[in-house]
Scaffold this motif. Structure first.
Motif: not given
Length: 216
Positions: A81-89, A91-106
């Protein structure tokens, strides 16, 4: 190895426990928006795997192994979530769903390197603490806006990320992490609160006030 589904169950059990609530079939079914029968089936599997202790009539809780898996997933989620907000810009209402998808494959290696790259952040974009590499998580001592004392100035320290609509509305009125506010009034009969943000007064409903934590 745990499946994505099992990881999601363990993470949600952790969150429910952290909020001081009893974890049972009903509470999990509500959080996951699935049938109690499906929850019961998975609970049986998690219990057999030694990841939860299932005590009839008393709910269930994570074992040490289950908690470790939960915290590892939460660590990944919050750093992403921090990476998505700080480096890919995002918004804080967008990062949760995106991180949900990525967390299982990292992988853990990737996440550890990401933490270094980000400069060892302590909190995610919503104010939740990030577990360190040893999966230690710092306690927080924030108070619910709902329970704060009127007439005082506070800093927004955390906002629950369970509602995109609430995050979007707070952005609209200028509320984000570390925003200074004044709690002007708590309206007891319906639980709403009146706050001042940058000189403007805003009325927040009881539901919103229960999603916001403050410091100060």
């Amino acid at each position: 190895m745990t499946t994505r589904s099992k990881e999601d169950y363990l993470k949600n059990i952790y969150h429910i426990q952290e909020e001081g609530q009893k974890v049972n079939t009903g509470s999990l079914a509500a959080v996951l928006s699935i049938s109690p029968a499906s929850v019961s089936e998975m609970v049986t599997k998690l219990s057999k795997d030694g990841l939860i202790d299932n005590k009839p009539y008393h709910g269930f809780e994570l074992t040490a192994s289950g908690k470790k898996i939960s915290l590892a997933l939460i660590r990944k989620h919050r750093l992403l979530e921090v990476f998505l907000q700080e480096h890919l810009h995002y918004q804080w209402d967008e990062v949760h769903e995106e991180a949900e998808k990525l967390e299982h494959v990292c992988s853990d290696m990737f996440i550890n390197k990401l933490e270094v790259y980000l400069g060892y952040p302590k909190f995610d974009p919503h104010g939740d603490p990030i577990p360190d590499e040893e999966l230690n998580i710092a306690p927080t001592h924030f108070k619910l806006l709902q329970n704060a004392e009127p007439g005082k100035e506070y800093i927004i320290a955390k906002v629950k990320d369970s509602s995109i609509e609430i995050l979007q509305y707070l952005s609209k009125i200028g509320v984000k992490l570390n925003t200074k506010i004044v709690l002007d009034e708590r309206i007891d009969f319906d639980g709403s609160v009146l706050i001042t943000v940058e000189g403007k007064k805003n009325l927040l409903s009881h539901i919103m006030a229960e999603q916001i934590f403050v410091a100060g």
